[in-house]
Write an enzyme that holds these catalytic residues in place. Structure first.
Site, PDB file in Angstrom:
ATOM      1  CG  ASP A  36      52.787  51.450  71.904  1.00 42.44           C
ATOM      2  OD1 ASP A  36      51.879  51.685  71.096  1.00 42.44           O
ATOM      3  OD2 ASP A  36      53.360  52.334  72.565  1.00 42.44           O
ATOM      4  CG  ASP A 294      59.007  37.488  25.264  1.00 45.99           C
ATOM      5  OD1 ASP A 294      58.035  37.622  24.487  1.00 45.99           O
ATOM      6  OD2 ASP A 294      59.437  36.392  25.632  1.00 45.99           O
ATOM      7  N   GLY A 429      48.548  43.043  32.756  1.00 50.54           N
ATOM      8  CA  GLY A 429      47.504  43.944  32.277  1.00 50.54           C
ATOM      9  C   GLY A 429      46.799  43.376  31.065  1.00 50.54           C
ATOM     10  CG  MET A 430      47.490  41.323  26.604  1.00 54.87           C
ATOM     11  SD  MET A 430      46.245  42.388  25.811  1.00 54.87           S
ATOM     12  CE  MET A 430      47.288  43.752  25.300  1.00 54.87           C
TER      13      MET A 430
END
Length: 508
Positions: A36, A294, A429-430
């Site tokens: 712990d 944009d 992503g692009m």
């Protein structure tokens, strides 16, 4: 208490240790078995602390189990008192050692007779509270302890400062961008002509706590740490509190206007409208960017938001209200804040999810097919598996979310950082798609496992090869649509024929 391999909020003792180690010259004794005691490593690695973490483990071992731990705990407290000369020693059990049901309050009373430092037991129910609830409660206990001590000694000053002043409450170690937020808040208060009376717990000494009543008001920007303390100070001294998180252009202005109302009610004569306009136009670029081509390209794109209550609510409002992005659902793992969270995001998203089940959250993300995810480190992992770009906006977080460079989320500079995070999350992503067109990825291997175990389906070689030909930025969506088509028809193996049938079914 439940067994899990991922938890959004740590056990209660982590919250207590975060608060204790945020103060200067405070030492924590953790009554716990080996295993712990990972807090020291976690704090030094993640928050990149230069100094040694002031936490000592009073180990629960077989000797303790056979004869009790009072002698050992008291000895550890008095030894650290002599070695470190702290102002305060905080004793905390863990959920594991709490099973022993020992009278730790008695241990603290015994140790206080010998120690020069103050000794305090963190009175937290380790079976009912998580990290954030425990941190909030521990801070309130420490503040109350020193307020009452000041009253007994007669050196508690309650007279307000001559000029407007503020206590900033809730800044702590191991929190999401707290050190940068604190710098931005101090700068903002200075520009408003407000003196910072105290900042707790990060960087404060316990001797400063008796001066808390001198401030004109308290500023508590986070739901997760500070509300119990501000409630206590309001009950004891009638101190008003600003609990609006100044994140985003709209909420920062709203926070400043509430400060203005409190100061004028206290006898000041301030008007911050010109300041708000100047900062919105010339310091924050978010208002301008929201009108740029944009940002307009993001209008209507789908996003999901998940995290602690403070950040998830704030980011949801920024996405919808300031950037025109469609939030499919917003969620938080902070169940005690459910009512507050629902009220905050009402009208800004289609659905609200209150859950700390990471499997459920992963599946809901997969089902939603968002253009971007804004969540914790866990949602970043989910996004990688689903090939969906992700921006991390909340703890739990990785070392990369403790930036060395200046990246506040609060205040007017914070609006710029948040806009950058949101915009870059969508455009990545692009970027992946362009990398695949022009080369640059080492592999096109398809991850065929679903988010939850019960969503796994087999793909034969021909179908996998065909899936590899799909551009990366839509491959995850094609894969999930095909699997849903196959599952609805009771098919366990996906072949080329199944893929083509699924394609025809959606009219692609």
């Amino acid at each position: 208490m439940k067994l899990a391999y991922w938890m959004y909020a740590a056990p209660a003792h982590i919250g207590t240790l975060r608060v204790a180690t945020s103060f200067k010259n405070v030492h924590a004794i953790m009554h716990a078995p080996i295993g712990d005691d990972y807090f020291n490593v976690m704090r030094s690695m993640l928050s990149r602390e230069r100094d040694f973490t002031p936490v000592t483990t009073s180990v629960v071992d077989r000797h303790v189990l056979s004869r009790g731990s009072q002698e050992k705990v008291v000895d550890n407290i008095t030894r650290k008192d002599a070695e470190e000369h702290p102002d305060l020693i905080v004793l905390t059990p863990t959920c594991t050692s709490s099973i022993l049901q020992e009278d730790l309050a008695n241990f603290v009373q015994r140790a206080a007779l010998e120690a020069k430092a103050d000794v305090l037991l963190a009175d937290v129910n380790h079976y009912r509270f998580n990290e954030m609830q425990a941190a909030d409660r521990t801070l309130q206990q420490i503040v109350q302890f020193y307020i009452e001590k000041g009253r007994k000694k007669g050196d508690l000053v309650t007279q307000k400062t001559e000029k407007p002043s503020v206590n900033i409450i809730g800044i702590s170690t191991l929190a999401f961008h707290n050190n940068h937020d604190c710098t931005e808040l101090k700068k903002l208060m200075g520009e408003l002509g407000i003196t910072v009376n105290a900042i707790i717990p990060e960087g404060a000494t316990v001797s400063e706590l008796k001066s808390l009543p001198q401030a004109w008001f308290n500023l508590a920007p986070y739901r997760e740490l500070g509300p119990m303390t501000t409630d206590y100070l309001a009950a004891e001294f009638g101190m008003p509190c600003v609990d609006i998180t100044p994140m985003g252009v709209v909420e920062t202005a709203r926070c400043i206007r509430k400060i203005q109302t409190i100061l004028n009610a206290g006898g000041a004569d301030v008007n911050y409208e010109d300041f708000i306009n100047e900062q919105t136009i010339h310091v924050s670029q978010a208002a301008w960017f929201s009108r740029s081509i944009d940002c307009q390209n993001l209008t209507g794109k789908k996003a999901v938001v998940y995290g602690d209550a403070t950040h998830a609510a704030a980011i949801t409002k920024i996405l919808t209200r300031e950037m025109g992005i469609h939030v499919v659902w917003a969620g938080t793992f902070c169940k005690p804040d459910e009512e507050w969270f629902r009220k905050e995001v009402e009208g800004y998203c289609d659905e609200v999810i209150i859950s700390d089940d990471h499997g459920l959250i992963g599946d809901r993300i997969a089902q939603s097919e968002p253009s971007a995810i804004f969540g914790t480190q866990m949602e970043r992992h989910v996004g990688k598996r689903l090939n969906i770009p992700t921006g991390v906006i909340s703890a739990p977080i990785h070392v990369q979310n403790f930036p060395i460079g200046y990246k506040p989320f609060l205040g007017y500079e914070g609006t710029n950082q948040v806009v950058d995070l949101i915009y870059n999350s969508f455009t990545l992503g692009m970027e992946d798609h362009l990398l695949e067109i022009f080369g640059g990825h080492d592999t096109k291997e398809v991850i065929t496992k679903g988010i939850s175990a019960d969503s796994d389906l087999g793909w034969n070689k021909e179908a996998q090869a065909e899936l590899n030909k799909v551009p990366g930025f839509v491959r995850g969506k094609v894969k999930r649509n095909t699997e849903k088509f196959a599952r609805d028809r009771g098919q366990d193996i996906i072949t080329l024929e199944v893929m083509y049938a699924a394609k025809e079914a959606v009219g692609a």
